[in-house]
Design an enzyme around this catalytic site. Structure first.
Site, PDB file in Angstrom:
ATOM      1  N   LYS A  57       0.860  -1.194   0.000  1.00 56.63           N
ATOM      2  CA  LYS A  57       0.000   0.000   0.000  1.00 56.63           C
ATOM      3  C   LYS A  57       0.878   1.218   0.000  1.00 56.63           C
ATOM      4  O   LYS A  57       1.825   1.311   0.794  1.00 56.63           O
ATOM      5  CB  LYS A  57      -0.879   0.001   1.265  1.00 56.63           C
ATOM      6  CG  LYS A  57      -1.935   1.097   1.247  1.00 56.63           C
ATOM      7  CD  LYS A  57      -3.196   0.623   0.580  1.00 56.63           C
ATOM      8  CE  LYS A  57      -4.139   1.736   0.189  1.00 56.63           C
ATOM      9  NZ  LYS A  57      -3.777   2.483  -1.024  1.00 56.63           N
ATOM     10  N   LYS A  78       4.503   2.374   8.638  1.00 52.98           N
ATOM     11  CA  LYS A  78       3.291   3.150   8.956  1.00 52.98           C
ATOM     12  C   LYS A  78       2.097   2.218   9.127  1.00 52.98           C
ATOM     13  O   LYS A  78       1.351   2.310  10.105  1.00 52.98           O
ATOM     14  CB  LYS A  78       3.036   4.145   7.815  1.00 52.98           C
ATOM     15  CG  LYS A  78       2.006   5.195   8.131  1.00 52.98           C
ATOM     16  CD  LYS A  78       1.779   6.118   6.947  1.00 52.98           C
ATOM     17  CE  LYS A  78       3.046   6.826   6.525  1.00 52.98           C
ATOM     18  NZ  LYS A  78       2.826   7.773   5.413  1.00 52.98           N
ATOM     19  N   LYS A 121       5.355   1.984  -2.733  1.00 50.18           N
ATOM     20  CA  LYS A 121       5.300   3.380  -3.173  1.00 50.18           C
ATOM     21  C   LYS A 121       5.636   3.436  -4.650  1.00 50.18           C
ATOM     22  O   LYS A 121       6.312   2.544  -5.172  1.00 50.18           O
ATOM     23  CB  LYS A 121       6.315   4.224  -2.397  1.00 50.18           C
ATOM     24  CG  LYS A 121       5.985   5.697  -2.379  1.00 50.18           C
ATOM     25  CD  LYS A 121       4.931   6.024  -1.361  1.00 50.18           C
ATOM     26  CE  LYS A 121       4.595   7.495  -1.338  1.00 50.18           C
ATOM     27  NZ  LYS A 121       3.725   7.827  -0.195  1.00 50.18           N
ATOM     28  N   THR A 156      -5.615  12.629   5.945  1.00 55.99           N
ATOM     29  CA  THR A 156      -4.239  12.805   6.423  1.00 55.99           C
ATOM     30  C   THR A 156      -4.179  13.968   7.407  1.00 55.99           C
ATOM     31  O   THR A 156      -3.621  13.847   8.508  1.00 55.99           O
ATOM     32  CB  THR A 156      -3.285  13.022   5.237  1.00 55.99           C
ATOM     33  OG1 THR A 156      -3.429  11.903   4.360  1.00 55.99           O
ATOM     34  CG2 THR A 156      -1.852  13.129   5.680  1.00 55.99           C
ATOM     35  N   ASN A 182      -3.097  19.343   0.009  1.00 60.93           N
ATOM     36  CA  ASN A 182      -4.193  18.574   0.605  1.00 60.93           C
ATOM     37  C   ASN A 182      -4.012  18.418   2.119  1.00 60.93           C
ATOM     38  O   ASN A 182      -4.869  18.829   2.910  1.00 60.93           O
ATOM     39  CB  ASN A 182      -4.265  17.201  -0.090  1.00 60.93           C
ATOM     40  CG  ASN A 182      -5.267  16.282   0.585  1.00 60.93           C
ATOM     41  OD1 ASN A 182      -5.154  15.993   1.768  1.00 60.93           O
ATOM     42  ND2 ASN A 182      -6.262  15.852  -0.156  1.00 60.93           N
ATOM     43  N   SER A 204      -7.631   5.089   3.469  1.00 64.07           N
ATOM     44  CA  SER A 204      -7.463   4.302   2.235  1.00 64.07           C
ATOM     45  C   SER A 204      -7.846   2.846   2.504  1.00 64.07           C
ATOM     46  O   SER A 204      -8.480   2.191   1.669  1.00 64.07           O
ATOM     47  CB  SER A 204      -6.006   4.340   1.758  1.00 64.07           C
ATOM     48  OG  SER A 204      -5.793   5.456   0.937  1.00 64.07           O
TER      49      SER A 204
HETATM   50  P1  NAD Z   1      -0.010  18.207  -2.333  1.00 63.38           P
HETATM   51  O1  NAD Z   1       0.581  18.032  -3.667  1.00 63.38           O
HETATM   52  O2  NAD Z   1      -1.489  18.371  -2.206  1.00 63.38           O
HETATM   53  O3  NAD Z   1       0.643  19.480  -1.606  1.00 63.38           O
HETATM   54  C1  NAD Z   1       2.022  19.629  -1.478  1.00 63.38           C
HETATM   55  C2  NAD Z   1       2.269  21.061  -0.995  1.00 63.38           C
HETATM   56  O4  NAD Z   1       3.655  21.202  -0.727  1.00 63.38           O
HETATM   57  C3  NAD Z   1       1.898  22.113  -2.015  1.00 63.38           C
HETATM   58  O5  NAD Z   1       1.340  23.229  -1.339  1.00 63.38           O
HETATM   59  C4  NAD Z   1       3.253  22.489  -2.627  1.00 63.38           C
HETATM   60  O6  NAD Z   1       3.269  23.798  -3.147  1.00 63.38           O
HETATM   61  C5  NAD Z   1       4.109  22.374  -1.389  1.00 63.38           C
HETATM   62  N1  NAD Z   1       5.531  22.235  -1.701  1.00 63.38           N
HETATM   63  C6  NAD Z   1       6.108  21.461  -2.664  1.00 63.38           C
HETATM   64  N2  NAD Z   1       7.438  21.640  -2.635  1.00 63.38           N
HETATM   65  C7  NAD Z   1       7.691  22.510  -1.617  1.00 63.38           C
HETATM   66  C8  NAD Z   1       8.879  23.098  -1.081  1.00 63.38           C
HETATM   67  N3  NAD Z   1      10.082  22.824  -1.608  1.00 63.38           N
HETATM   68  N4  NAD Z   1       8.747  23.945  -0.041  1.00 63.38           N
HETATM   69  C9  NAD Z   1       7.541  24.232   0.476  1.00 63.38           C
HETATM   70  N5  NAD Z   1       6.392  23.725   0.012  1.00 63.38           N
HETATM   71  C10 NAD Z   1       6.483  22.888  -1.028  1.00 63.38           C
HETATM   72  O7  NAD Z   1       0.528  16.994  -1.469  1.00 63.38           O
HETATM   73  P2  NAD Z   1      -0.071  16.367  -0.150  1.00 63.38           P
HETATM   74  O8  NAD Z   1      -0.885  15.206  -0.550  1.00 63.38           O
HETATM   75  O9  NAD Z   1      -0.643  17.438   0.710  1.00 63.38           O
HETATM   76  O10 NAD Z   1       1.258  15.763   0.500  1.00 63.38           O
HETATM   77  C11 NAD Z   1       2.109  16.593   1.294  1.00 63.38           C
HETATM   78  C12 NAD Z   1       3.025  15.683   2.109  1.00 63.38           C
HETATM   79  O11 NAD Z   1       2.221  14.822   2.918  1.00 63.38           O
HETATM   80  C13 NAD Z   1       3.923  14.762   1.292  1.00 63.38           C
HETATM   81  O12 NAD Z   1       5.149  14.563   1.959  1.00 63.38           O
HETATM   82  C14 NAD Z   1       3.160  13.457   1.271  1.00 63.38           C
HETATM   83  O13 NAD Z   1       4.019  12.335   1.049  1.00 63.38           O
HETATM   84  C15 NAD Z   1       2.589  13.477   2.662  1.00 63.38           C
HETATM   85  N6  NAD Z   1       1.421  12.615   2.801  1.00 63.38           N
HETATM   86  C16 NAD Z   1       0.279  12.854   2.101  1.00 63.38           C
HETATM   87  C17 NAD Z   1      -0.790  11.999   2.241  1.00 63.38           C
HETATM   88  C18 NAD Z   1      -2.086  12.223   1.527  1.00 63.38           C
HETATM   89  O14 NAD Z   1      -3.018  11.447   1.739  1.00 63.38           O
HETATM   90  N7  NAD Z   1      -2.237  13.275   0.741  1.00 63.38           N
HETATM   91  C19 NAD Z   1      -0.699  10.903   3.096  1.00 63.38           C
HETATM   92  C20 NAD Z   1       0.470  10.707   3.825  1.00 63.38           C
HETATM   93  C21 NAD Z   1       1.525  11.569   3.658  1.00 63.38           C
END
Ligand code: NAD
Length: 450
Positions: free
Chosen positions: A78, A102, A114, A198, A229, A371
């Protein structure tokens, strides 16, 4: 506007080695057979593909994609699929290992996997993005599936992309397969509450800390790096409870207001500037600052990480707090909503400075928990209500938080991260023992009953 690259991002060793360092630290404190570590040090499978995509101008481009299944002892692989220019095999391997830990840490029946494609998706048209997403699934069709490996969204992939991928897989196997992927649009079999999961999971961790530390929300200042997100949802929930979210940022930079930003207005402004047919929101928080009633101050991502706040929430990408800038972190609590935002060297600096880090494999597990709920609903052909999803998520997060925080508080581990890894490692170790390690086989040499 150009990207804000001022964060200490030049300290990029191997993320996978860094992930193994955490594994070894926890293993030293837990009684698991050495074979467990031998197996967990290497992923089960690595798939690298090249994806040919016909571009809108008629030309052909090849993109490189990866899918790594780290371990599937506890269940099907996953883990999300990331579209980002920096995606590499090393990064995907580390992210897959973190998924194994996790899922084990929160006790859901999945292993870790992944995927990613090395691409800047914002440079593609929606049609090019759809072709890329379908092309990636064509290449991966033999290694993913509802009972083998179930992808989900990650950075720069979203529900729409998951919908395309599910549709493509269903075409290949010639029957509808909503359970091959999670994070889908509701209309295509997604779960209520997956989009917020999340951020909500991290919020439940913070509510536990609020209770344990007797926090008064209105006196707690929070900074959130990454307003996508996950970052938006946690900021929104904290703001609704009266917390002061004083700074948020994205890849183009950040904004700061000491009395607390109006988070709902900021989110509304971001969404309002997204065209109806756009896949991504291109509007930065910096450009949305004019929707605020108050004058905000622009800040860089590097400045945000060093703000005088109580809670710092890195919710963007990995390696943001390293040995270079860790000493400048002034928050008392760091909640890792992003995967891997703190390097293993920075862990030691934060520990010395008494900064409590709620580790990613716990703090951002809400996404994979819901999920799992989505997958379970798809397989049962039954829909849960939003309140059912939220309540089950809360129970799962509270129980994992209590076990991990309790282990750390008892002094069994130096930090919460090691406590989370140790907790997960015990679950994994038990499963490996149940399959039989040398401890079992050398005691039963084939001459007697087992
Ligand atoms: P997303 O694409 O919706 O948002 C990412 C955000 O990070 C955006 O606002 C982008 O502009 C910003 N960003 C990208 N590069 C950056 C930088 N160098 N400096 C500052 N900001 C930056 O992604 P998301 O789904 O919100 O995921 C964000 C983090 O959370 C990731 O590390 C992801 O692996 C982790 N995560 C997400 C989920 C999920 O369900 N969405 C679950 C577990 C972990």
């Amino acid at each position: 506007m150009t990207a804000d690259t001022s964060v200490a991002s030049d300290v990029h060793g191997s993320l996978y080695s860094d992930a193994l360092t955490r594994l070894e630290r926890a293993a030293a404190l837990v009684d698991v057979h050495s074979e467990v570590l031998t197996r967990l040090r290497e992923p089960v499978s690595i798939t690298q593909v090249s994806i040919p995509v016909r571009m809108d101008d008629g030309g052909l481009r090849l993109f490189t994609g990866y899918r790594v299944r780290h371990d599937d002892t506890l269940g099907p692989g996953k883990g999300g699929i990331r579209y980002h220019p920096d995606v590499s095999l090393d990064e995907v391997k580390a992210l897959a290992l973190w998924m194994t830990f996790k899922c084990a840490a929160v006790g859901i029946p999945f292993g870790g996997a992944k995927g990613g494609v090395t691409v800047d998706p914002k440079t593609l048209s929606p049609l090019e993005l759809e072709r890329l997403s379908r092309g990636f699934v064509q290449r991966l069709a033999d290694v993913i599936g509802p009972e083998t490996d179930v992808p989900a969204p990650d950075v720069y992939t979203n529900a729409r992309v998951m919908g395309w991928m599910m549709d493509e897989y269903s075409r290949i196997v010639r029957h509808r397969t909503p359970d091959v992927i999670t994070g889908k649009p509701l209309s295509l079999g997604g779960s209520l509450g997956r989009d917020e999961a999340t951020g909500r999971g991290a919020y439940y961790c913070l509510k536990q800390l609020e209770r344990l530390r007797g926090w008064e929300p209105s006196s707690i200042r929070v900074a959130v790096q990454g307003f996508g997100n996950a970052g938006q949802h946690v900021a929104q929930l904290l703001h609704a409870d009266g917390y002061k979210v004083v700074a948020v940022s994205d890849s183009k930079g950040g904004i700061f207001f000491p009395d607390g930003l109006e988070i709902p207005a900021l989110i509304e402004a971001k969404n309002a500037r997204r065209g109806l047919h756009d896949v991504y929101c291109d509007c930065s928080v910096c450009e949305c600052a004019d929707c605020m009633k108050h004058q905000t101050t622009p800040i860089t991502n590097a400045e945000l990480l060093q703000l005088e706040v109580d809670v710092l929430i890195p919710a963007a990408i990995e390696n943001q707090i390293t040995e270079v800038n860790a000493d400048g972190v002034r928050a008392n609590v760091v909640v890792e909503v992003a995967n891997g935002p703190v390097s293993s060297q920075a862990d030691e600096v934060l520990m010395e400075n008494d900064v409590l880090v709620v580790p990613d494999i716990l703090a951002n597990a809400g996404g994979v928990v819901v999920s799992y709920f989505e997958w379970a609903q798809n397989r049962a052909g039954y829909r849960w209500t939003l309140s059912e999803v939220r309540e089950r998520l809360r129970q799962t997060m509270d129980s994992a938080f209590a076990s991990i925080y309790g282990r750390w508080e008892r002094g069994a581990t130096p930090d919460m991260r090691t406590a989370a890894y140790a907790h997960a490692l015990e679950r994994l170790g038990q499963a490996f023992e149940d399959q039989g390690t040398a401890r079992f086989f050398s005691a039963h040499d084939g001459t007697g009953a087992v």
